[in-house]
Design a protein around this motif. Structure first.
Motif: not given
Length: 432
Positions: A130-139
């Motif tokens: 989950n690197a490269n800026y995974t958001g709170p609501r992203d998969e």
């Protein structure tokens, strides 16, 4: 015939007893607290501060990638509290399984029973899936015990997203509170000691009342630099390691440094008494304390303080101790001004004159009588200074010249968001 009218009155002793009870029931602390509660923003803010302090103290229990408790292959373990480097677990087939705590992926193991921390991640531990800026609501992806990549279970989600390297933002906020609050309190502790000491001396003695021998004067000046070197400079790595371990270790090491500083300065002061007996050093000199302190305050105020802090931080080696010292050495002027002004008012009051008439030393008069009564205005400046120190540290970390690389603070998290403006969670949550 006259009729005497008697009026029922309470005995005088009863009235005095009632008055004494009413006087004893009055508590200035209770009255001050009642007045403080009427200020709603301040009342709410003090509880927010207490919550942040609790979060900082119990950060390893609130955000930790290791289980707080687990039962693994029949063995009861407490990985989050263990000081060992590894575990050796005997399996059913008679073999021994070694688990190295610092690199073990606990989420991929099957436990008989387990209790996780509220946030199941530690700061600085990357989640590469989950690197490269995974958001709170992203998969979000998760590798299970079978090695298969599946959707992230709700228990292990990054609820505030991740950074570019996959670090959990919530874990960084929780552990960053420890660093930010530590810098705020300790830096203002340094500023308070300097400001109260210099302000007291300037206001109490003025320009004509501080008289000492030439030998003691120069001995104490040299002692200040020696005490600072051995108390803080040579122990900077010890204090930095203590800050990274726990708040209790940090407080203990800082107290030890202050104790070493006071002891060395006291020894130089005693040495100065003997130096003052030497013929060419026993001449009495008048120290214009008020002029020296006032001119020093004006010099510091004439320089843009934030620019000065940036310059000092860029020159000094990046470390938490250096940041606290730099902020403390540039934040004492307001405390000294308020203390000086208050001492100019109270130095001629009756109780100060009484202390002098009783033969108290100047140091005892200042510390025991004058300072407690002149401390109130400085406390307001100290309270605002703690918040200011946290903002200064965040600004320095945002610019990349504050704490060492890899240290998670609120400012360094905001700095992560500067590289990617789409990662709004790296600006909103640490910024708040």
């Amino acid at each position: 015939m006259t009729i005497n009218k008697f009026k029922k009155t309470k005995p005088k002793s009863s009235i005095n007893h009632l008055a004494n009870n009413q006087h004893n029931d009055f508590s200035f602390k209770r009255y001050a607290w009642q007045q403080f509660k009427k200020n709603k923003p301040a009342y709410v803010s003090i509880y927010i501060l207490l919550v942040l302090i609790v979060i900082a103290l119990f950060a390893p229990l609130l955000a930790n990638e290791r289980p707080l408790y687990c039962k693994y292959k029949g063995e009861i373990l407490f990985p989050a509290f263990s000081f060992r480097n590894n575990y050796e677990i005997k399996t059913d087939d008679g073999k021994t399984e070694k688990i190295q705590l610092d690199i073990a992926d606990w989420k991929q193991r099957e436990f008989d029973n387990v209790i996780w921390a509220p946030v199941t991640y530690s700061p600085g531990k990357s989640d590469r899936l989950n690197a490269n800026y995974t958001g709170p609501r992203d998969e979000q992806k998760f590798r299970d015990s079978k090695g298969e990549i599946i959707n992230m279970p709700a228990r292990f989600r990054h609820i505030l997203g991740t950074t570019s390297t996959g670090d959990d933002v919530m874990a960084g906020l929780i552990h960053g509170a420890r660093i930010s609050l530590t810098i705020g309190f300790i830096s203002m502790g340094i500023a308070s000691i300097i400001g109260l000491l210099l302000g007291s001396i300037a206001g109490y003695f003025g320009d004509s009342k501080l008289i000492t021998s030439r030998g003691r004067y120069w001995t104490v000046i040299i002692g200040i630099f020696v005490a600072w070197f051995y108390a803080f400079h040579t122990r900077s790595y010890i204090i930095s390691d203590a800050i990274s371990k726990s708040a209790i270790n940090m407080i203990g090491q800082v107290i030890i440094s202050i104790f070493i500083f006071c002891i060395i300065l006291f020894l130089f002061s005693v040495l100065g008494k003997f130096a003052g007996k030497i013929k060419w050093l026993n001449k009495k000199v008048t120290i214009p304390a008020d002029a020296i302190v006032s001119r020093t305050i004006e010099i510091i105020h004439s320089i843009p303080v934030f620019i000065l802090i940036i310059s000092l931080a860029a020159i000094a080696k990046p470390s938490l101790v250096n940041i606290m010292i730099i902020i403390g050495l540039t934040s004492w002027t307001g405390i000294a001004r308020f203390t000086r002004a208050e001492f100019l008012r109270i130095r001629n009051l009756e109780y100060i004159q009484s202390a002098k008439a009783l033969g108290y030393t100047e140091a005892k008069t200042i510390l025991k009588h004058a300072l407690p009564n002149g401390l109130a205005p400085a406390l307001v400046t100290i309270a605002f200074g703690i918040a200011s120190a946290i903002l200064i540290e965040s600004s320095l970390s945002f610019l990349g010249i504050g704490v060492p690389p890899g240290t998670i603070t609120w400012g360094s998290l905001v700095n992560e968001g500067r590289a990617n403006f789409n990662a709004w969670w790296l600006v909103i949550f640490p910024g708040l």
